[in-house]
Design a protein around this motif. Sequence first.
Motif, PDB file in Angstrom:
ATOM      1  N   TYR A  43      -0.582   8.875  -7.414  1.00 56.64           N
ATOM      2  CA  TYR A  43      -1.251  10.073  -7.072  1.00 56.64           C
ATOM      3  C   TYR A  43      -2.512  10.846  -7.374  1.00 56.64           C
ATOM      4  CZ  TYR A  43      -0.688  15.024  -5.939  1.00 56.64           C
ATOM      5  OH  TYR A  43      -0.856  16.069  -4.917  1.00 56.64           O
ATOM      6  N   GLY A  96      -6.773  13.503  -0.559  1.00 51.93           N
ATOM      7  CA  GLY A  96      -7.920  12.418  -0.132  1.00 51.93           C
ATOM      8  C   GLY A  96      -9.029  12.550  -0.177  1.00 51.93           C
ATOM      9  N   LEU A 149      -5.109  12.431  -4.536  1.00 50.48           N
ATOM     10  CA  LEU A 149      -4.296  13.218  -3.051  1.00 50.48           C
ATOM     11  C   LEU A 149      -3.837  14.928  -3.529  1.00 50.48           C
ATOM     12  CD1 LEU A 149      -1.379   9.880  -2.733  1.00 50.48           C
ATOM     13  CD2 LEU A 149      -3.582  10.707  -1.564  1.00 50.48           C
TER      14      LEU A 149
END
Length: 386
Positions: free
Chosen positions: A282, A303, A287
């Motif tokens: 992540y 993102g 993101l």
Amino acid sequence: MNNNSSNILSSVPEAFGRYLDLHELYNEFINSKFGAPMEYSAYVGSFSQMEKISQSHKATRQYREYLEHILEYLTSFLYRTEPLQDIEKIFAKLESEFEERWANEEVPGWGNKSTEESEIDLDYYSTVEELVELGPEKLKHALAARGLKSGGTVQQRAERLFLLKHTPLEQLDRKHFAKVPRTKDVSDASSNGNHFKDDLKKEIALMEVKMRRLCELLDEVFVRTKENAEKKLTLTYEEMEAEREEEEVQADTESDDDEQQIYNPLKLPMGWDGKPIPYWLYKLHGLGQEFKCEICGNHSYWGRRAYERHFKEWRHQHGMRCLGIPNTKNFNEITSIEEARGLWEKIQARQGLNKWRPDLEEEYEDQEGNIYNKKTYTDLQRQGLI
């Protein structure tokens, strides 16, 4: 092995397709005329070796039902574990190949001229006593295959067969030959039941070929089943009980894990498996960064990758069309409506300066060779000066 441990062994499940449950077929085999007492693991190891069974036993209804049960179970197991396998297509191909192999007598264990049991090479035997060691059944099959009498004691059968070592079959005394039945119905089968009607032989042989093919497709499962059966033989009753309880608990835990609600306090995006992606992934893709686009109706993109990709997607293209602005590379990274309109006006103005203006840029020449633009030349011509 005590009764309790044997019950545990006989109730081994398929473990969701990991093992085969052949215990019913095993009990049917060891209690049949064509079977023999053996351990379950040995039965699994020799499951597809049908050529060891004599043709006289294969002629029975019991053997045919046994094959039907095998095909029914293996087909069902394959349907459940490998639903994409086209079993009908596999069987159709086998049947087409079987016809040619049957005509050429190439089906294992089904040679029409003689069986493996009847093929005794007398050159390897120097005395009658050595033939006696083969046993009464094998001597009986060998004599019947040659058309000789197959009755009597083991010694008499061995002596009768040993005559062929030094005397050709054609020169042997007729008293040693079995009587040939007169009726047509009986002429299709020999006295020992080794040869039966061709259509029945062909049908059972085809069932065996199908069974071998299924065993080939499930070869890895057979190996695991045999290893598991051998492992069970080394365990005590208490160890079997503990292992069975552990498997049940593990299965219950897996089902509970699937049913319980997914814990996702960080609200991470879901991966391909329906679970939140790892936090490091992540962070790696950024993101956690939010990008808003006013042209897309203040839609959020999470993102950098999704943000850059959205300029070519339908939502952004629709917003640009509504503004009357072409969605070209010049407008990449532009998310504000005001900025997009300002840039479009500058582009239009720049295009206006570079535009072709014939009144000022088109040139004309008079008779004296003087050069004028179109506007000046037209004015002088109207005044009559040129």
